[in-house]
Design a protein around this motif. Structure first.
Motif, PDB file in Angstrom:
ATOM      1  N   VAL A  25      16.566   9.745   8.334  1.00 15.31           N
ATOM      2  CA  VAL A  25      16.842   8.238   7.182  1.00 15.31           C
ATOM      3  C   VAL A  25      16.308   7.524   8.310  1.00 15.31           C
ATOM      4  N   GLU A  26      15.375   6.460   7.282  1.00 13.69           N
ATOM      5  CA  GLU A  26      14.513   5.257   7.224  1.00 13.69           C
ATOM      6  C   GLU A  26      15.299   3.938   6.650  1.00 13.69           C
ATOM      7  N   SER A  27      14.788   3.372   7.709  1.00 13.50           N
ATOM      8  CA  SER A  27      15.236   1.662   6.888  1.00 13.50           C
ATOM      9  C   SER A  27      15.358   0.907   7.718  1.00 13.50           C
ATOM     10  N   GLY A  28      15.128  -0.416   6.322  1.00 10.35           N
ATOM     11  CA  GLY A  28      14.838  -1.397   7.526  1.00 10.35           C
ATOM     12  C   GLY A  28      12.931  -2.324   6.459  1.00 10.35           C
ATOM     13  N   GLY A  29      12.678  -1.883   5.297  1.00 18.54           N
ATOM     14  CA  GLY A  29      11.853  -1.835   4.797  1.00 18.54           C
ATOM     15  C   GLY A  29      11.908  -3.120   4.290  1.00 18.54           C
ATOM     16  N   GLY A  30      11.647  -3.493   2.951  1.00 20.16           N
ATOM     17  CA  GLY A  30      11.380  -4.938   2.673  1.00 20.16           C
ATOM     18  C   GLY A  30       9.592  -5.431   2.033  1.00 20.16           C
ATOM     19  N   LEU A  31      10.039  -6.886   1.771  1.00 18.33           N
ATOM     20  CA  LEU A  31       8.961  -7.542   0.915  1.00 18.33           C
ATOM     21  C   LEU A  31       8.582  -8.834   1.993  1.00 18.33           C
ATOM     22  N   VAL A  32       7.823  -8.869   2.647  1.00 16.37           N
ATOM     23  CA  VAL A  32       7.088 -10.124   3.503  1.00 16.37           C
ATOM     24  C   VAL A  32       6.038 -11.176   3.051  1.00 16.37           C
ATOM     25  N   GLN A  33       5.964 -11.380   3.726  1.00 14.65           N
ATOM     26  CA  GLN A  33       4.858 -12.799   3.492  1.00 14.65           C
ATOM     27  C   GLN A  33       4.126 -11.987   4.794  1.00 14.65           C
ATOM     28  N   PRO A  34       2.644 -12.778   3.917  1.00 15.17           N
ATOM     29  CA  PRO A  34       1.267 -12.023   5.130  1.00 15.17           C
ATOM     30  C   PRO A  34       1.794 -12.683   6.128  1.00 15.17           C
ATOM     31  N   GLY A  35       1.566 -12.144   8.089  1.00 19.27           N
ATOM     32  CA  GLY A  35       1.637 -12.886   9.108  1.00 19.27           C
ATOM     33  C   GLY A  35       3.151 -12.269   9.588  1.00 19.27           C
ATOM     34  N   GLY A  36       3.755 -12.058   8.433  1.00 23.54           N
ATOM     35  CA  GLY A  36       5.744 -11.515   9.280  1.00 23.54           C
ATOM     36  C   GLY A  36       5.451 -10.388   9.489  1.00 23.54           C
ATOM     37  N   GLN A  77      10.009   1.506   1.885  1.00 23.68           N
ATOM     38  CA  GLN A  77       8.649   0.259   1.075  1.00 23.68           C
ATOM     39  C   GLN A  77       8.893  -0.306   1.499  1.00 23.68           C
ATOM     40  N   VAL A  78       7.531  -0.904   2.042  1.00 25.85           N
ATOM     41  CA  VAL A  78       6.938  -2.301   2.222  1.00 25.85           C
ATOM     42  C   VAL A  78       6.171  -2.865   1.983  1.00 25.85           C
ATOM     43  N   THR A  79       6.046  -4.158   1.439  1.00 26.83           N
ATOM     44  CA  THR A  79       5.458  -5.074   0.755  1.00 26.83           C
ATOM     45  C   THR A  79       5.723  -6.037   1.358  1.00 26.83           C
ATOM     46  N   VAL A  80       4.029  -6.383   1.328  1.00 25.83           N
ATOM     47  CA  VAL A  80       3.293  -7.638   2.403  1.00 25.83           C
ATOM     48  C   VAL A  80       2.999  -8.782   1.041  1.00 25.83           C
ATOM     49  N   SER A  81       3.227  -9.332   0.998  1.00 26.54           N
ATOM     50  CA  SER A  81       2.786 -10.380  -0.661  1.00 26.54           C
ATOM     51  C   SER A  81       2.828 -11.884   0.069  1.00 26.54           C
ATOM     52  N   SER A  82       2.519 -13.029  -0.854  1.00 30.44           N
ATOM     53  CA  SER A  82       2.858 -14.107  -0.748  1.00 30.44           C
ATOM     54  C   SER A  82       2.897 -14.962  -1.822  1.00 30.44           C
TER      55      SER A  82
END
Length: 119
Positions: free
Chosen positions: A5-16, A114-119
């Motif tokens: 089981v994976e966990s910990g993904g999310g939305l983060v800004q570039p450089g985060g 899901q990992v999303t890197v976006s401003s």
């Protein structure tokens, strides 16, 4: 029955930063490897990093110096610390457990996070 089981993904800004975790249960984890993969929309799944039970670690070239894989043997958990994230790191991240049992290797996949890197 082995589960991953994976966990910990999310939305983060570039450089985060984000830390993903992959928890395994239901088996004997004396000899194993845990591999992180990712799949971006419209692209093939690609290798990211791997850690083995003997401590051997490898990384895909584009994440070297930014991602760190580690393990917590007491909790049968592997972490992927992702720093200096870039938009091109956006993907679904999967972990795959390779487990040696009765002289044969078996693979077990997690459901992805899901990992999303976006401003």
């Amino acid at each position: 029955q082995v589960q991953v089981v994976e966990s910990g993904g999310g939305l983060v800004q570039p450089g985060g930063s984000l830390r993903l975790s992959c928890a395994a249960s239901g088996g004997s984890f004396s000899t194993y490897y845990m591999t992180w993969y990712r799949q971006a929309p419209g692209k093939q799944r690609e290798f990211v990093a791997r850690i083995a039970s003997d401590g051997l670690i490898s990384y895909e070239e584009s994440v070297k110096g930014r991602f760190t894989v580690s393990r917590d043997n007491a909790k049968n958990t592997v972490h992927l610390q992702m720093d200096s994230l870039k938009p091109e790191d956006t993907a679904v991240y999967y972990c795959k457990l390779g487990l040696l049992s009765h002289s044969s290797w078996n693979d077990y996949w997690g459901q992805g996070t899901q990992v999303t890197v976006s401003s």
